[in-house]
Scaffold this active site. Sequence first.
Site, mmCIF file in Angstrom:
data_model
loop_
_atom_site.group_PDB
_atom_site.id
_atom_site.type_symbol
_atom_site.label_atom_id
_atom_site.label_comp_id
_atom_site.label_asym_id
_atom_site.label_seq_id
_atom_site.Cartn_x
_atom_site.Cartn_y
_atom_site.Cartn_z
ATOM 1 N N ASP A 12 63.711 4.281 76.556
ATOM 2 C CA ASP A 12 64.247 5.000 77.714
ATOM 3 C C ASP A 12 65.505 4.342 78.288
ATOM 4 O OD1 ASP A 12 63.016 2.738 78.756
ATOM 5 O OD2 ASP A 12 62.604 3.722 80.658
ATOM 6 N N ASP A 47 62.364 -0.158 78.744
ATOM 7 C CA ASP A 47 60.999 -0.670 78.841
ATOM 8 C C ASP A 47 59.943 0.307 78.314
ATOM 9 O OD1 ASP A 47 61.224 1.044 80.972
ATOM 10 O OD2 ASP A 47 60.740 -0.436 82.518
HETATM 11 C C1 G16 Z 1 57.442 2.851 86.591
HETATM 12 C C2 G16 Z 1 56.587 1.654 86.470
HETATM 13 C C3 G16 Z 1 55.455 1.925 85.509
HETATM 14 C C4 G16 Z 1 54.670 3.133 85.952
HETATM 15 C C5 G16 Z 1 55.593 4.296 86.186
HETATM 16 C C6 G16 Z 1 54.820 5.373 86.884
HETATM 17 O O1 G16 Z 1 57.983 3.112 85.319
HETATM 18 O O2 G16 Z 1 57.351 0.559 86.004
HETATM 19 O O3 G16 Z 1 54.664 0.803 85.420
HETATM 20 O O4 G16 Z 1 53.727 3.515 85.013
HETATM 21 O O5 G16 Z 1 56.656 3.917 87.024
HETATM 22 O O6 G16 Z 1 55.638 6.408 87.215
HETATM 23 P P1 G16 Z 1 55.118 7.540 88.165
HETATM 24 O O7 G16 Z 1 54.763 6.908 89.494
HETATM 25 O O8 G16 Z 1 56.270 8.478 88.228
HETATM 26 O O9 G16 Z 1 53.914 8.141 87.514
HETATM 27 P P2 G16 Z 1 59.534 3.086 85.029
HETATM 28 O O10 G16 Z 1 59.660 3.139 83.536
HETATM 29 O O11 G16 Z 1 60.042 4.302 85.734
HETATM 30 O O12 G16 Z 1 60.036 1.810 85.644
#
Ligand code: G16
Length: 542
Positions: free
Chosen positions: A276, A280
Amino acid sequence: MIRTVATKPYPDQKPGTSGLRKKVPVFQQEHYAENFIQSIFDALDGFKGKTLVIGGDGRFYNREVIQKAIAMAAANGFGKVMVGQGGILSTPAASNIIRKYKTFGGIILSASHNPGGPHEDFGIKYNASNGGPAPEKLTDAIFARTKAISSFKIADIATVDIDTIGTVEAGGMTVEVIDPVADYAELMESLFDFEALRRLFKSGFRMRFDAMHAVTGPYAKEILENRLGAPKGTARNFIPLPDFGGHHPDPNLVHAKHLYDEMMGPDAPDFGAASDGDGDRNLIIGKGIFVTPSDSVAMLAANAHLAPGYKAGLKGIARSMPTSGAADRVAEKLGIGIYETPTGWKFFGNLLDAGMATICGEESAGTGSNHVREKDGLWAVLLWLNILAARGESAREIVTQHWATYGRNYYSRHDYEEIEIDRANALVDELRAKLGSLPGTSVRGMKIASADDFAYNDPVDGSISKNQGIRILFDGGSRVVFRLSGTGTSGATLRVYIERYEPDNSRHDLDTQQALADLIAAADDTAGIRAHTGRAKPSVIT
Ligand code: G16
């Protein structure tokens, strides 16, 4: 010269699951980014003379905010900043730099998988000295500070050249511009059998890695093509662009549909993967078979011992609550601990630091291990490759054998995006209010065994996090989970997670949505999704 600039608080600078995320024009308001950066510094203690890591995923507005962060770090008394060349550092690479060079912490500029560009998303997050996302205590302190801020400090310095590797002095502070890839590539080489991977590619194994014009491009090019000898063209869309080429850098079946179609087509290569915006998350697709993130963490955990970095076995596995229970069965078989945490990578930090978990994973396409304190897209891809090389089998064989051994957890997530915040809250409030009356009742012929709002009691520091998602568990182990996203930037996103366990090997090749049809209908009956959201169907199904 250091200036103290008077400012006024903005009303809503609450960091979500992964830092502060807003639209670029919001960030471009006068002092908006400065307020948040100063609030981070104000919430920290003891960094005078220490080192701060700064980098981002290259999205629109990255360079401007990097310059502000450098000038503010100098004014606030940091001794040194380490900046990724061109302002680039993937989230896991930043986590590695923080840990490897024992720095005080790091500022990562990213809105992860959200789109980039002048009218799209931007974000700022802070990672602590263990390399992991700021814990809740710290993000609460930062938010409190944003509400009270009255000034920020900034050094009057010329624009720092962040494109040339080397060390310069700025505002009485040292600025070291580093190669964003080298340390990370070295770490990967220490974990995986690069010799075996070179042999794999040499034998004719073909893969596609789609960097989605986001941060992993340079990492994938260097590791897969330069170091492992994969054919040129293995890494696609490998130049990071400020607007990600106009695409949504979210490696799922909707935004990486082209990769999915290729992997299901007649000329599919052996293995397909994507990452992405900030590197990560991961998407894994074998030839003719998509691997759900929940399955992927279970399969990686079951086979991790085949990679040199994990040959001593795992201490434990951790997964977020909405992630399927597939990993639980692996942990049970291995006789190791399994931990169920709230959504958000920060909740894994304590378990990793305490040596209780080695591999962690989330349904939202994040998998990682104790090698850094962030989920790590390329790490997951390389571990899959290492397993494929060691077993000499295809991804499909590994997946189907896994299901035959452990059973299959059919799993899907239905997202209702950009719904009005009031309507989303009403749905959740109503559901919460009736939780106590649900157990024992039946819906669509399925009996509800329990219903609750998930609360997590951290086994390391004893902290309690409440209201982390509503779980409805049916007799037989099927379940539906409801939660509101913490990463959106407009309106609310309702996520509905649906899971059914199927032990019978002869029933492992059903269509996922069909296999889950009763539960999907039950979710609507129970929560009144259509009535509350006014939507007949989800915006995204993964
Ligand atoms: C972030 C967190 C992740 C989590 C995700 C959840 O992801 O780092 O650990 O699973 O948010 O997203 P939501 O609250 O939208 O379901 P990232 O990749 O956006 O940093």
